[in-house]
Write an enzyme that holds these catalytic residues in place. Structure first.
Site, PDB file in Angstrom:
ATOM      1  N   LYS A 138      -3.338   5.164   8.757  1.00 33.99           N
ATOM      2  CA  LYS A 138      -3.096   5.083   7.313  1.00 33.99           C
ATOM      3  C   LYS A 138      -4.400   5.294   6.539  1.00 33.99           C
ATOM      4  O   LYS A 138      -4.412   5.943   5.480  1.00 33.99           O
ATOM      5  CB  LYS A 138      -2.482   3.738   6.948  1.00 33.99           C
ATOM      6  CG  LYS A 138      -2.251   3.535   5.443  1.00 33.99           C
ATOM      7  CD  LYS A 138      -1.334   4.592   4.835  1.00 33.99           C
ATOM      8  CE  LYS A 138      -1.220   4.471   3.321  1.00 33.99           C
ATOM      9  NZ  LYS A 138      -0.468   3.278   2.887  1.00 33.99           N
TER      10      LYS A 138
ATOM     11  N   LYS B 257      -8.684  -0.049  -2.999  1.00 33.91           N
ATOM     12  CA  LYS B 257      -8.630  -0.947  -1.841  1.00 33.91           C
ATOM     13  C   LYS B 257      -8.578  -0.152  -0.540  1.00 33.91           C
ATOM     14  O   LYS B 257      -9.287  -0.456   0.427  1.00 33.91           O
ATOM     15  CB  LYS B 257      -7.415  -1.863  -1.975  1.00 33.91           C
ATOM     16  CG  LYS B 257      -7.215  -2.845  -0.824  1.00 33.91           C
ATOM     17  CD  LYS B 257      -6.193  -2.379   0.194  1.00 33.91           C
ATOM     18  CE  LYS B 257      -4.806  -2.250  -0.402  1.00 33.91           C
ATOM     19  NZ  LYS B 257      -3.795  -1.897   0.630  1.00 33.91           N
TER      20      LYS B 257
END
Length: 294
Positions: free
Chosen positions: A171, A239
């Site tokens: 990811k 993030k």
């Protein structure tokens, strides 16, 4: 597996939970936003008043949370998932967090006899609504097979990419490519507009050639219109870029363009665009060339 406890009904979690209901699962959902819980109930889910209530009696427990602190608190903390979940239950964390956090969750689960998969997703809000997410899974082959009906209900593709934590690494790589593509599409738009070119026609040509991408397919019109309504917010991509750079440090590899993308995302936050879609990197790059007002 028919009953699912779903914790985290935000932009991504809400449509995913609804799609699980549509697929025939009995879904009990909890979120700090009572409105989100009520909306799930309107779509046939069961409302829960706490994490424990959502988890109790579930065959599968699912979390979809914003970042590492929320996962650590909701899963590992007092009154968290692991204080209620029964041994043998399958736990799937769809959150995007650091690989080492996923590994720590997996170890804590193993101590309780809980089967754990990290399964971050790609596809944004639209992908969640349309149940066409890509799901990158870390864990064992046996647990992946057991979770496949859940993955099929919320996504188009799911792949086991390695042991616990591996899904998060893939990811991170995905977010690196997505952020870099947005930045390059933004630069292409700035170049064409500043040169007096029909940028809409230009992007149509790019989308049909080797430069084509899902971002060009889905976002070129909204980017040209400066419509940055969030499907995936800059704050969340910020993030994620932190996860990318942290993973690079752990693997001892150099990601020079990754650092540049992270700097663009940080600039967007500094310019007050944290709640905007990550396509708002266009605004940052346009301002650098004095093509737009601050």
């Amino acid at each position: 597996m028919t009953t699912i406890g779903f914790v985290g009904l935000g932009i991504m979690g809400s449509p995913m939970a609804r799609n699980l209901v549509t697929a025939g699962f009995e879904v009990t959902g909890f979120d700090l936003d009572a409105g989100a819980v009520a909306r799930l109930a309107e779509h046939g889910g069961k409302p829960a008043g706490s994490v424990g209530e959502a988890v109790t009696g579930a065959d599968v427990v699912v979390t979809m949370l914003p970042a590492d602190p929320q996962v650590e608190a909701v899963v590992l903390g007092p009154d968290g998932v692991f204080e209620t979940i029964e041994a043998g239950t399958l736990f799937v964390d769809f959150s995007t967090i650091r690989p080492d956090t996923s590994q720590r969750v997996a170890r804590a689960g193993a101590e309780r006899g809980v089967r754990v998969l990290d399964a971050p997703v790609s596809g944004g809000e639209k992908g969640a609504i349309d149940a066409v997410l890509s799901i990158m899974v870390g864990g064992t082959a046996e647990d992946f097979a057991a979770a496949k009906p859940v993955f099929d209900a919320v996504g188009r593709t799911a792949a086991l990419v390695g042991p616990n934590g591996a899904g998060q690494v893939v990811k991170a790589a995905n977010q690196l490519v997505v952020g870099g593509t947005y930045a390059l599409v933004a630069e292409a738009i700035v170049l064409m507009e500043a040169s007096g070119v029909d940028a809409a026609a230009g992007l149509d040509m790019l989308a049909g050639g080797l430069a084509g991408s899902r971002i060009l397919e889905l976002k070129r019109e909204t980017m040209l219109a400066r419509n940055f309504r969030p499907g995936f917010r800059i704050d969340l991509h910020h993030k994620d870029m932190g996860i990318v750079l942290d993973a690079a440090r752990q693997a001892e590899v150099s990601l020079p363009f990754g650092h540049q993308v992270a700097a663009y995302v940080q600039a967007a936050r500094s310019q007050g665009l944290g709640d905007s879609d990550h396509s708002a990197l266009l605004a940052v790059l346009a301002r650098q060339s004095a093509r737009e007002e601050n």
